[in-house]
Design a protein around this motif. Sequence first.
Motif, PDB file in Angstrom:
ATOM      1  N   ILE A 291       0.860  -1.191   0.000  1.00  0.00           N
ATOM      2  CA  ILE A 291       0.000   0.000   0.000  1.00  0.00           C
ATOM      3  C   ILE A 291       0.893   1.237   0.000  1.00  0.00           C
ATOM      4  N   ILE A 292       0.672   2.123  -0.943  1.00  0.00           N
ATOM      5  CA  ILE A 292       1.399   3.399  -0.920  1.00  0.00           C
ATOM      6  C   ILE A 292       0.416   4.559  -0.801  1.00  0.00           C
ATOM      7  N   GLN A 293       0.905   5.649  -0.186  1.00  0.00           N
ATOM      8  CA  GLN A 293       0.121   6.887  -0.110  1.00  0.00           C
ATOM      9  C   GLN A 293       0.902   7.954  -0.858  1.00  0.00           C
ATOM     10  N   THR A 294       0.265   8.607  -1.800  1.00  0.00           N
ATOM     11  CA  THR A 294       0.971   9.636  -2.562  1.00  0.00           C
ATOM     12  C   THR A 294       0.347  11.000  -2.276  1.00  0.00           C
ATOM     13  N   GLY A 295       1.124  12.051  -2.526  1.00  0.00           N
ATOM     14  CA  GLY A 295       0.607  13.412  -2.424  1.00  0.00           C
ATOM     15  C   GLY A 295       0.295  13.799  -0.998  1.00  0.00           C
ATOM     16  N   CYS A 296      -0.616  14.731  -0.837  1.00  0.00           N
ATOM     17  CA  CYS A 296      -0.970  15.191   0.501  1.00  0.00           C
ATOM     18  C   CYS A 296      -2.402  15.720   0.493  1.00  0.00           C
ATOM     19  N   TYR A 297      -2.807  16.291   1.599  1.00  0.00           N
ATOM     20  CA  TYR A 297      -4.188  16.739   1.766  1.00  0.00           C
ATOM     21  C   TYR A 297      -4.313  18.232   1.442  1.00  0.00           C
ATOM     22  N   THR A 298      -3.193  18.868   1.143  1.00  0.00           N
ATOM     23  CA  THR A 298      -3.187  20.321   0.942  1.00  0.00           C
ATOM     24  C   THR A 298      -2.864  20.643  -0.524  1.00  0.00           C
ATOM     25  N   THR A 299      -3.163  21.882  -0.924  1.00  0.00           N
ATOM     26  CA  THR A 299      -2.985  22.239  -2.334  1.00  0.00           C
ATOM     27  C   THR A 299      -1.527  22.500  -2.703  1.00  0.00           C
ATOM     28  N   LYS A 300      -0.667  22.663  -1.707  1.00  0.00           N
ATOM     29  CA  LYS A 300       0.763  22.747  -1.978  1.00  0.00           C
ATOM     30  C   LYS A 300       1.460  21.617  -1.235  1.00  0.00           C
ATOM     31  N   GLY A 301       2.559  21.126  -1.792  1.00  0.00           N
ATOM     32  CA  GLY A 301       3.301  20.052  -1.160  1.00  0.00           C
ATOM     33  C   GLY A 301       4.402  19.590  -2.098  1.00  0.00           C
ATOM     34  N   VAL A 302       5.640  19.583  -1.623  1.00  0.00           N
ATOM     35  CA  VAL A 302       6.773  19.174  -2.477  1.00  0.00           C
ATOM     36  C   VAL A 302       7.684  18.210  -1.724  1.00  0.00           C
ATOM     37  N   VAL A 303       7.079  17.277  -1.009  1.00  0.00           N
ATOM     38  CA  VAL A 303       7.871  16.318  -0.232  1.00  0.00           C
ATOM     39  C   VAL A 303       7.981  15.012  -1.019  1.00  0.00           C
ATOM     40  N   GLY A 304       9.173  14.739  -1.525  1.00  0.00           N
ATOM     41  CA  GLY A 304       9.388  13.506  -2.301  1.00  0.00           C
ATOM     42  C   GLY A 304       8.898  13.650  -3.738  1.00  0.00           C
ATOM     43  N   TYR A 305       9.006  12.558  -4.483  1.00  0.00           N
ATOM     44  CA  TYR A 305       8.628  12.587  -5.896  1.00  0.00           C
ATOM     45  C   TYR A 305       7.103  12.625  -6.050  1.00  0.00           C
ATOM     46  N   ASP A 306       6.658  13.231  -7.131  1.00  0.00           N
ATOM     47  CA  ASP A 306       5.233  13.373  -7.405  1.00  0.00           C
ATOM     48  C   ASP A 306       4.674  12.054  -7.955  1.00  0.00           C
ATOM     49  N   LEU A 307       4.382  11.129  -7.049  1.00  0.00           N
ATOM     50  CA  LEU A 307       3.833   9.843  -7.482  1.00  0.00           C
ATOM     51  C   LEU A 307       2.360   9.962  -7.860  1.00  0.00           C
ATOM     52  N   THR A 308       1.677  10.983  -7.340  1.00  0.00           N
ATOM     53  CA  THR A 308       0.250  11.150  -7.653  1.00  0.00           C
ATOM     54  C   THR A 308       0.052  11.260  -9.158  1.00  0.00           C
ATOM     55  N   ARG A 309       0.787  12.199  -9.756  1.00  0.00           N
ATOM     56  CA  ARG A 309       0.599  12.417 -11.192  1.00  0.00           C
ATOM     57  C   ARG A 309       1.249  11.321 -12.033  1.00  0.00           C
ATOM     58  N   LEU A 310       2.199  10.607 -11.434  1.00  0.00           N
ATOM     59  CA  LEU A 310       2.746   9.444 -12.138  1.00  0.00           C
ATOM     60  C   LEU A 310       1.675   8.357 -12.265  1.00  0.00           C
ATOM     61  N   LEU A 311       0.865   8.183 -11.234  1.00  0.00           N
ATOM     62  CA  LEU A 311      -0.199   7.169 -11.286  1.00  0.00           C
ATOM     63  C   LEU A 311      -1.377   7.628 -12.144  1.00  0.00           C
ATOM     64  N   ILE A 312      -1.654   8.944 -12.131  1.00  0.00           N
ATOM     65  CA  ILE A 312      -2.767   9.445 -12.952  1.00  0.00           C
ATOM     66  C   ILE A 312      -2.375   9.318 -14.427  1.00  0.00           C
ATOM     67  N   GLY A 313      -3.202   8.632 -15.171  1.00  0.00           N
ATOM     68  CA  GLY A 313      -2.892   8.408 -16.583  1.00  0.00           C
ATOM     69  C   GLY A 313      -2.071   7.157 -16.836  1.00  0.00           C
ATOM     70  N   SER A 314      -1.776   6.368 -15.786  1.00  0.00           N
ATOM     71  CA  SER A 314      -0.935   5.184 -15.996  1.00  0.00           C
ATOM     72  C   SER A 314      -1.778   3.947 -16.318  1.00  0.00           C
ATOM     73  N   GLU A 315      -3.076   4.130 -16.456  1.00  0.00           N
ATOM     74  CA  GLU A 315      -3.974   3.094 -16.994  1.00  0.00           C
ATOM     75  C   GLU A 315      -3.890   1.759 -16.255  1.00  0.00           C
ATOM     76  N   GLY A 316      -3.735   1.830 -14.946  1.00  0.00           N
ATOM     77  CA  GLY A 316      -3.749   0.596 -14.154  1.00  0.00           C
ATOM     78  C   GLY A 316      -2.546  -0.303 -14.345  1.00  0.00           C
ATOM     79  N   THR A 317      -1.480   0.238 -14.916  1.00  0.00           N
ATOM     80  CA  THR A 317      -0.302  -0.608 -15.155  1.00  0.00           C
ATOM     81  C   THR A 317       0.705  -0.518 -14.006  1.00  0.00           C
ATOM     82  N   LEU A 318       0.546   0.450 -13.099  1.00  0.00           N
ATOM     83  CA  LEU A 318       1.527   0.632 -12.021  1.00  0.00           C
ATOM     84  C   LEU A 318       0.974   0.231 -10.650  1.00  0.00           C
ATOM     85  N   ALA A 319      -0.276   0.549 -10.406  1.00  0.00           N
ATOM     86  CA  ALA A 319      -0.862   0.292  -9.093  1.00  0.00           C
ATOM     87  C   ALA A 319      -2.375   0.410  -9.221  1.00  0.00           C
TER      88      ALA A 319
END
Lengths: 453, 453
Positions: free
Chosen positions: B175-203
């Motif tokens: 289980i991974i948690q990506t991004g944060c609950y706030t509109t700004k956040g730069v902690v670690g790599y942007d996995l949220t947008r990596l998963l968005i558009g990945s068509e179910g091939t990553l997670a």
Amino acid sequence: MLPAAFIETLLDHIPADRAFTDPVDCYAYAYDNSRKIFPPECVIFPLTTDEVVQVIRLCMRFNLPVTPRGRGTGTAGGSLPEQGGIALSLERMTQVRSVDAANRVMIVEPGVLNEAVQAAAKPHGFFWPPDPSSAGYSSVGGNLATSAGGPHAVKYGTTRDHVLGVTAVTGTGEIIQTGCYTTKGVVGYDLTRLLIGSEGTLAVITEATLKLTPLPAAKGGLTAHYRDPASCAQAIVAIMQASRGPSALEFLDAGSLDLIRSKHPEMLPADSSAMLMIEVDGSEHEIAETVTNLLAACQNPGLLHAAATQNLDDLWQARKQLSPLLRDIAPKKINEDIVVPVDKIPVLLAGLSRLSQQYALANVNFGHAGNGNIHVNLLVDPDIDSERAEKCLNDIFDLVISLNGTLSGEHGIGSEKRAYIEKEISTATLAIMKGIKQVFDPNHILNPGKLFP
Amino acid sequence: MLPAAFIETLLDHIPADRAFTDPVDCYAYAYDNSRKIFPPECVIFPLTTDEVVQVIRLCMRFNLPVTPRGRGTGTAGGSLPEQGGIALSLERMTQVRSVDAANRVMIVEPGVLNEAVQAAAKPHGFFWPPDPSSAGYSSVGGNLATSAGGPHAVKYGTTRDHVLGVTAVTGTGEIIQTGCYTTKGVVGYDLTRLLIGSEGTLAVITEATLKLTPLPAAKGGLTAHYRDPASCAQAIVAIMQASRGPSALEFLDAGSLDLIRSKHPEMLPADSSAMLMIEVDGSEHEIAETVTNLLAACQNPGLLHAAATQNLDDLWQARKQLSPLLRDIAPKKINEDIVVPVDKIPVLLAGLSRLSQQYALANVNFGHAGNGNIHVNLLVDPDIDSERAEKCLNDIFDLVISLNGTLSGEHGIGSEKRAYIEKEISTATLAIMKGIKQVFDPNHILNPGKLFP
């Protein structure tokens, strides 16, 4: 010491006037705004993507660390060559390659200053929204490396929302192209946003395709003063629910206001304990309408007074006093940029006040309230009070995480916050990030040691 | 055939009424809007993240493919279990976990319909901008998997601009948690947008934190008709330079207009060869002002007539006729969603017209003009004309790439376009994407074979 063979081969690709090895020359590339010092053994100034490829391949061959660097304005130590080796300064890659007004796209090299981007966009009626306070002297490459934001992020978002694609060189010297030239595109994984905010640990960005935004026709402003932080935060929430919101929404706490009053007693009302500076943009009509709506949103029992400002310079006047005043009273202050959900701002401020007493460390807090992005300034000399400051900081970060916040809104992790990243990112998630690092940079030569604990 | 031990162990974790193995039951999960058919051997309906973990671990143990599925409305085949195995249907994870109006955040499970998100947000004065035409029956999970867009993307962006973070399960059941609950956040790599558009091939996304946007106070509209596509494209460029732009900017080409005229001769002016349907939003004042400005931007020598519309239903009336009419005349039409820079639309249309003649294949083109995202419909029966259609499509994609465009603006690659992805993505860039796939899903059990050539 760098191997002689490295320097020799390097000079086959890069002329001597773009490769510093004299420690005196290198020293200017040893620091950034984190105030730590790590001199590189060599500073290289590439002019092209191919030169970046040559340098990285060479570093790979000699197993030397390479730390990419914009203009060194970061506060988290991201651009410091902590493990020595090469500082790869992109500052001479300063070409604006194209301004395509019809498609609202600009292509730039990484060394172009943020301000130069704005200057190139303006004659066409556009701007590029990321607006860190360093805009006059920070580069696009650095803005991308940290996903820089600023006061206008509340309306326009941060860097990651305004880049369509990049050209970058990985840790194995491969050139990759991410994203596309259009505002929509879903072909393959979103590597663009993966690189934005990755602080030079995955690849060296050598070209960026920026998405431009039409300049607003005009700007207006208002200020509001509150009896207490809770009523101020209540107003922030109300403002953010307006169907046309502010273009900037900055908050100053009682400590900030007191600090300004200490030098400029006439500038602020004596009774204010929390202040909002609100900017709106649009046409003259829209501004009038939005100011009226936002003045209404400011109303609550804790409001002391709120008023529209005719002159935008007046609006920002108090805010601009803060940084020099803070530097005067605490030249080595710790400046954090934590974020909490907007409605948690009063709880955060109460907690900061409690920690301030507990550790006998004054703090002053202000920042981008619409995003909940608060700059927490610990007025401390970390050389003297390092243990106390560290414990206090640790407790602040725990507080932020307990409020569902994040450790950094715009500065990044670099070396300054890597000890804390596990408070926010789970082991499994961090393992995925490390796996991605391994894919881009299997030899761990790109900005080694940064970002990860 | 699935191993008996798999089914046996599965039933320890998932009750029998949420695990279909009867081929008759499974067949309903064999297709999507790509019209291809690949029956799964088992359909599983998890209700929790932990159940997803159990299923994926089990599939890993038995080396079985798992294809995550929303509501199967995709057109690129992304949700089809092409290699058999498990269809992991998220459609029963339909809880709206929280609507946090103060912070403009909603947390939802992946099976929540887009329309249900809008319904939950509306009473609080918000909406979630992604608006694919399938909004009434497509799920948030599917919207994220493809970074879905729609007509309002021209103002508000696509799915990737409106998600703060996700919970997801990788191909190893972590289980991974990506991004944060706030509109700004730069902690670690942007996995949220990596998963968005990945068509179910990553997670497998099991929860999404959505960023909400205040509803506009009102909407208005205008239409404009042109003599030729070039003058229409010139108007599109002018409209996109306005400091307050449209909230939707849809384009219909001559073929689309002719098709509508064939059934509804009274609906459109006889002389129009290209039409723009423009929506604006904001306060009543803003709408009046913006309509005036955009009517001015519509003016050029090729304009036949432009006018504001009082009734928004009138505005979209012609557009809504198109899809049923297209289905009538070509039930198996090929529908592409290519994107070109806005000022290349006339060149694209001229090229499409040329290819239409060359291959004797009629095409009808319309779409989201402000983003340059054109739906190219080849009116062909691919069962009969497959070779000709394939060649024509190949030439269309070459044309798009030559114009600095992209192969897909909102549908994704899935299986339909994977043969073409190398036209757009370089070998080195694709190698990085494959490396990332390997990090998330080292056993290649998540939607295997999709996206990559």
